[in-house]
Scaffold this motif. Structure first.
Motif, mmCIF file in Angstrom:
data_model
loop_
_atom_site.group_PDB
_atom_site.id
_atom_site.type_symbol
_atom_site.label_atom_id
_atom_site.label_comp_id
_atom_site.label_asym_id
_atom_site.label_seq_id
_atom_site.Cartn_x
_atom_site.Cartn_y
_atom_site.Cartn_z
ATOM 1 N N PHE A 198 1.029 -1.188 0.087
ATOM 2 C CA PHE A 198 -0.011 0.031 -0.014
ATOM 3 C C PHE A 198 0.808 1.240 0.266
ATOM 4 C CE2 PHE A 198 -2.746 3.310 2.114
ATOM 5 C CZ PHE A 198 -3.635 3.216 1.250
ATOM 6 N N VAL A 199 0.455 2.161 -1.054
ATOM 7 C CA VAL A 199 1.536 3.420 -1.087
ATOM 8 C C VAL A 199 0.855 4.443 -0.794
ATOM 9 C CG1 VAL A 199 3.025 4.632 -2.741
ATOM 10 C CG2 VAL A 199 2.915 2.323 -2.834
ATOM 11 N N VAL A 200 1.433 5.385 0.251
ATOM 12 C CA VAL A 200 0.810 6.696 0.485
ATOM 13 C C VAL A 200 1.812 7.585 -0.228
ATOM 14 C CG1 VAL A 200 0.060 8.138 2.240
ATOM 15 C CG2 VAL A 200 -0.168 5.650 2.659
ATOM 16 N N PRO A 201 1.281 8.535 -1.047
ATOM 17 C CA PRO A 201 2.213 9.528 -1.564
ATOM 18 C C PRO A 201 2.573 10.778 -0.660
ATOM 19 C CG PRO A 201 0.122 9.886 -2.578
ATOM 20 C CD PRO A 201 -0.068 8.547 -1.614
ATOM 21 N N ALA A 202 3.713 11.401 -0.939
ATOM 22 C CA ALA A 202 4.063 12.484 -0.102
ATOM 23 C C ALA A 202 3.469 13.824 -0.519
ATOM 24 C CB ALA A 202 5.764 12.775 -0.118
ATOM 25 N N SER A 203 2.336 13.789 -1.315
ATOM 26 C CA SER A 203 1.638 14.994 -1.706
ATOM 27 C C SER A 203 0.989 15.460 -0.321
ATOM 28 C CB SER A 203 0.532 14.604 -2.703
ATOM 29 O OG SER A 203 -0.015 13.370 -2.879
ATOM 30 N N ALA A 243 6.155 5.586 6.058
ATOM 31 C CA ALA A 243 7.017 5.854 4.853
ATOM 32 C C ALA A 243 5.968 6.600 3.994
ATOM 33 C CB ALA A 243 7.413 4.614 4.264
ATOM 34 N N LEU A 244 6.624 7.415 2.909
ATOM 35 C CA LEU A 244 5.844 8.241 1.966
ATOM 36 C C LEU A 244 6.612 8.131 0.647
ATOM 37 C CD1 LEU A 244 4.865 11.393 4.231
ATOM 38 C CD2 LEU A 244 3.378 9.453 3.636
ATOM 39 N N PHE A 245 5.640 8.054 -0.154
ATOM 40 C CA PHE A 245 6.307 7.929 -1.646
ATOM 41 C C PHE A 245 6.624 9.316 -2.476
ATOM 42 C CE2 PHE A 245 5.793 7.477 -6.279
ATOM 43 C CZ PHE A 245 6.771 6.652 -6.603
ATOM 44 N N GLY A 246 7.934 9.626 -2.599
ATOM 45 C CA GLY A 246 8.242 10.818 -3.164
ATOM 46 C C GLY A 246 7.632 11.105 -4.584
ATOM 47 N N VAL A 279 11.289 6.485 -1.382
ATOM 48 C CA VAL A 279 10.511 6.382 -0.178
ATOM 49 C C VAL A 279 11.100 7.089 0.848
ATOM 50 C CG1 VAL A 279 9.628 4.490 1.483
ATOM 51 C CG2 VAL A 279 9.827 3.927 -1.079
ATOM 52 N N LYS A 280 10.447 7.928 1.480
ATOM 53 C CA LYS A 280 10.858 8.782 2.829
ATOM 54 C C LYS A 280 10.440 8.054 3.957
ATOM 55 C CE LYS A 280 11.188 11.782 -0.626
ATOM 56 N NZ LYS A 280 12.681 12.177 -1.459
ATOM 57 N N VAL A 281 11.470 7.484 4.828
ATOM 58 C CA VAL A 281 11.022 7.145 6.111
ATOM 59 C C VAL A 281 10.737 8.188 6.928
ATOM 60 C CG1 VAL A 281 11.666 5.696 7.874
ATOM 61 C CG2 VAL A 281 12.417 5.107 5.610
ATOM 62 N N GLN A 295 13.186 11.474 6.865
ATOM 63 C CA GLN A 295 13.385 11.947 5.566
ATOM 64 C C GLN A 295 12.619 12.877 4.962
ATOM 65 O OE1 GLN A 295 14.008 7.740 4.016
ATOM 66 N NE2 GLN A 295 16.232 8.077 3.961
ATOM 67 N N LEU A 296 11.339 13.320 5.654
ATOM 68 C CA LEU A 296 10.586 14.424 5.168
ATOM 69 C C LEU A 296 10.107 14.982 6.390
ATOM 70 C CD1 LEU A 296 9.050 15.597 2.689
ATOM 71 C CD2 LEU A 296 7.254 14.221 3.260
ATOM 72 N N GLU A 297 10.470 16.372 6.448
ATOM 73 C CA GLU A 297 10.001 17.145 7.554
ATOM 74 C C GLU A 297 8.720 17.884 7.272
ATOM 75 O OE1 GLU A 297 13.419 19.433 9.370
ATOM 76 O OE2 GLU A 297 14.539 17.569 9.706
ATOM 77 N N ARG A 298 7.786 18.126 7.926
ATOM 78 C CA ARG A 298 6.391 18.634 7.574
ATOM 79 C C ARG A 298 5.774 18.933 8.825
ATOM 80 N NH1 ARG A 298 9.036 19.393 3.637
ATOM 81 N NH2 ARG A 298 8.446 18.968 1.503
#
Length: 227
Positions: A141-146, A157-160, A166-168, A196-199
């Motif tokens: 199952f893929v959740v995008p980083a949008s 994890a988010l898919f760039g 893949v951003k952990v 790996q993604l700061e939001r």
């Protein structure tokens, strides 16, 4: 090294990252799987000044298995000084969701002269594609980083959507806060993503994305305010 191999090294496969849960992510509270609105428009601000626009457009499209849900993303940012453009960023993406799963994702990005082209489609249980002609595949199952998806703060994890990586991430719930959406103030749930993604992300009562904040590469704070 192919993406699947990287995921196995990180956590014994995608399931160790929360990306390969095969639909096991619990449903968010009283929220639809997909937004009911046709569009969300955000202003992009830096030091309180508008530098661009971030637009989500949602629609339905007929498909063999029923109706696909389509998410189109358009981002246009420019930082100017005395009539000279110091930085420019443009991004166009299309996500196609089928039966609750990300079926395909294509995007084109110009990150201040660095060009990215991503094309992917779900085949044989994995999202498979290329980024600038480099192949990748991500199973499960893929959740995008949008960030629009209701399960964004619930996965590890988010898919760039730009580089296909893949951003952990780790998610911390910071409680509810009143944020401005258009001309109103709504109670929104605040989460902080690190790793790996700061939001910093806020979701309204309907689980719709209400606000985003993150540090730019120069250390300035970028804020997305929903109109």
């Amino acid at each position: 090294m192919r993406r699947r191999q990287v995921l196995k090294l990180l956590g014994g496969g995608t399931a160790g990252l929360g990306l390969g849960t095969l639909g096991a992510i619990p449903a968010a509270r009283a929220c639809d799987l997909f937004p009911r609105q046709h569009a969300w428009r955000f202003l992009v601000l830096r030091h309180g000044n508008v530098i661009g626009e971030h637009l989500f457009t949602f629609s339905r499209r007929p498909s063999k298995g029923g109706g696909d849900f389509v998410v189109e993303v358009a981002i246009d940012i420019a930082v100017d000084l005395l009539g000279v453009t110091l930085f420019r960023f443009t991004h166009r993406a299309e996500e196609v969701w089928r039966e609750g799963w990300l079926h395909s994702l294509i995007s084109a990005t110009d990150d201040d002269g660095a060009l990215w082209r991503l094309e992917s489609q779900r085949r044989d249980g994995a999202l498979r594609g290329k980024v600038n002609d480099v192949p990748f595949d991500v199973s499960g199952f893929v959740v995008p980083a949008s960030l629009w998806h209701r399960d964004t703060p619930r996965t590890q994890a988010l898919f760039g959507t730009i580089d296909g990586r893949v951003k952990v991430v780790r998610s911390e719930a910071l409680g509810e806060e009143a944020v401005k959406v258009g001309g109103d103030r709504v109670q929104a749930r605040h989460y902080r993503l690190t790793g790996q993604l700061e939001r910093d992300i806020w979701y309204g009562p309907d689980c719709g994305l209400a606000r985003v904040a993150f540090p730019a590469r120069d250390g300035s704070l970028i804020t997305l305010e929903r109109q």
